[in-house]
Structures are given as C-alpha cells and as structure tokens.
Design a protein around this motif. Structure first.
Motif, PDB file in Angstrom:
ATOM      1  N   GLN A  16       0.864  -1.418  -0.014  1.00 27.25           N
ATOM      2  CA  GLN A  16      -0.542  -0.434  -0.189  1.00 27.25           C
ATOM      3  C   GLN A  16       0.871   1.404   0.382  1.00 27.25           C
ATOM      4  OE1 GLN A  16      -3.016   0.286  -0.758  1.00 27.25           O
ATOM      5  NE2 GLN A  16      -4.662  -1.098   0.544  1.00 27.25           N
ATOM      6  N   VAL A  17       0.388   1.920  -0.713  1.00 27.42           N
ATOM      7  CA  VAL A  17       1.291   3.448  -1.386  1.00 27.42           C
ATOM      8  C   VAL A  17       0.852   4.600   0.559  1.00 27.42           C
ATOM      9  CG1 VAL A  17       1.375   5.039  -2.391  1.00 27.42           C
ATOM     10  CG2 VAL A  17       2.048   3.389  -2.939  1.00 27.42           C
ATOM     11  N   GLN A  18       0.802   4.932   0.943  1.00 24.87           N
ATOM     12  CA  GLN A  18       0.635   6.425   1.689  1.00 24.87           C
ATOM     13  C   GLN A  18       0.694   7.231   1.375  1.00 24.87           C
ATOM     14  OE1 GLN A  18       2.345   3.315   3.840  1.00 24.87           O
ATOM     15  NE2 GLN A  18       0.552   2.473   3.238  1.00 24.87           N
TER      16      GLN A  18
ATOM     17  N   HIS B  67       5.519  10.627  -0.207  1.00 25.67           N
ATOM     18  CA  HIS B  67       4.966   8.708  -0.172  1.00 25.67           C
ATOM     19  C   HIS B  67       5.784   7.893   0.210  1.00 25.67           C
ATOM     20  CE1 HIS B  67       5.010   5.599  -3.259  1.00 25.67           C
ATOM     21  NE2 HIS B  67       4.139   6.425  -3.864  1.00 25.67           N
TER      22      HIS B  67
ATOM     23  N   GLY C  78       5.499   3.098   1.551  1.00 26.83           N
ATOM     24  CA  GLY C  78       5.196   2.528   1.693  1.00 26.83           C
ATOM     25  C   GLY C  78       5.385   1.391   0.297  1.00 26.83           C
ATOM     26  N   ARG C  79       6.056   1.944  -1.276  1.00 27.36           N
ATOM     27  CA  ARG C  79       6.245   1.338  -2.209  1.00 27.36           C
ATOM     28  C   ARG C  79       7.233   2.462  -2.736  1.00 27.36           C
ATOM     29  NH1 ARG C  79       1.718  -1.636  -3.903  1.00 27.36           N
ATOM     30  NH2 ARG C  79       1.457  -3.170  -2.566  1.00 27.36           N
TER      31      ARG C  79
ATOM     32  N   TYR D  58       6.687   4.814  -9.209  1.00 28.79           N
ATOM     33  CA  TYR D  58       5.459   5.434  -9.018  1.00 28.79           C
ATOM     34  C   TYR D  58       5.251   7.323 -10.008  1.00 28.79           C
ATOM     35  CZ  TYR D  58       3.225   1.866  -6.412  1.00 28.79           C
ATOM     36  OH  TYR D  58       2.444   1.347  -5.515  1.00 28.79           O
TER      37      TYR D  58
ATOM     38  N   ASP E 187       0.166   6.656  -8.572  1.00 28.16           N
ATOM     39  CA  ASP E 187      -0.249   5.187  -8.917  1.00 28.16           C
ATOM     40  C   ASP E 187       1.078   4.951 -10.210  1.00 28.16           C
ATOM     41  OD1 ASP E 187      -3.294   4.069  -9.667  1.00 28.16           O
ATOM     42  OD2 ASP E 187      -1.645   2.908 -10.446  1.00 28.16           O
TER      43      ASP E 187
ATOM     44  N   GLY F   7      -4.932   4.554  -7.566  1.00 26.30           N
ATOM     45  CA  GLY F   7      -5.142   4.010  -6.607  1.00 26.30           C
ATOM     46  C   GLY F   7      -4.861   4.932  -5.226  1.00 26.30           C
ATOM     47  N   TYR F   8      -3.982   5.592  -4.918  1.00 23.35           N
ATOM     48  CA  TYR F   8      -3.917   6.074  -4.207  1.00 23.35           C
ATOM     49  C   TYR F   8      -4.116   7.434  -3.835  1.00 23.35           C
ATOM     50  CZ  TYR F   8      -1.831   1.702  -3.683  1.00 23.35           C
ATOM     51  OH  TYR F   8      -1.352   0.630  -4.277  1.00 23.35           O
TER      52      TYR F   8
END
Length: 122
Positions: free
Chosen positions: A1-3, A24, A26-27, A32, A98, A110-111
């Motif tokens: 998940q990305v925050q 950003h 989480g990933r 991105y 994304d 998505g985020y």
C-alpha cells in the motif's frame, strides 16, 4: 500500500506563492507517477498537474506557466510550486499516485492523500 501525506497549504493573498509537498511511503517511490488535483465544494475534483516516474510533466491549462510540479526521489516527495495565485485557485488540493501518468491524469489513481486547503484572498 502507498500512503500519501500532503502539507504546505494555507492562506495567501492573490499574487502570492505557496509550495505544497506530498510525502509518499509504502512502495518504491521512483516507480510511481504523481499528480495533484483540487476540489471546491459542489464541484468535481479537477486535474492540476502530474509528473511521470522519469520526470515528464503535465499541466492543466488553467495553471500552466504559474504552477510547477517536481519530484525528489531521494526524499520520496512530490512538490507543487504555485506562483501568481488567484482567488479561483482556492480549493482543497489532493496528491495522487499510481504506476502510470495516464492513470493519474485521468483521476483513476489507486492512492490519494487526505488533502490540504489552499485559500487565496483577493
């Protein structure tokens, strides 16, 4: 998940400047695309700017030449430098992320962050 966590909003007079930041986590950030949208009460969320994983930028006509989007992969942060602000720039600004620029620009990310208020007084 990305925050995504936005910061930097506030109150500014017309003609002034603000810089928004979006952290950003989480990933892998460099994978991105990132973007900024804005929304005012009663209106749909509006695309403002986007930046691809390799730095290509995209702008809405209403902000081109006044706003600049940039990214710092070392800090996992995307910025929106806003100059020559106008009262009509008043909105809640949201960060989006994304894997493709197209997905971000289309508003299908998505985020999303929680938003930061920008108010420009006349």
């Amino acid at each position: 998940q990305v925050q995504l966590v936005e910061s930097g909003g506030g109150l500014v007079q017309a003609g002034g400047s603000l810089r928004l930041s979006c952290a950003h986590s989480g990933r892998t950030f460099s994978d991105y695309a990132l973007g900024w949208f804005r929304q005012t009460p009663g209106k749909e969320r509006e695309f403002v700017a986007a930046i691809s994983w390799n730095g290509r930028t995209y702008y809405a006509d209403s902000v081109r030449g006044r706003f600049t989007i940039s990214r710092d992969d070392a800090k996992s942060t995307v910025y929106l430098q806003m100059n020559s602000l106008k009262p009509e720039d008043t909105a809640v600004y949201y960060c989006a992320s994304d894997l493709t620029s197209r997905t971000v620009i289309e508003g299908s990310s998505g985020y999303w962050g929680q938003g930061t208020q920008v108010t420009v007084s006349s």
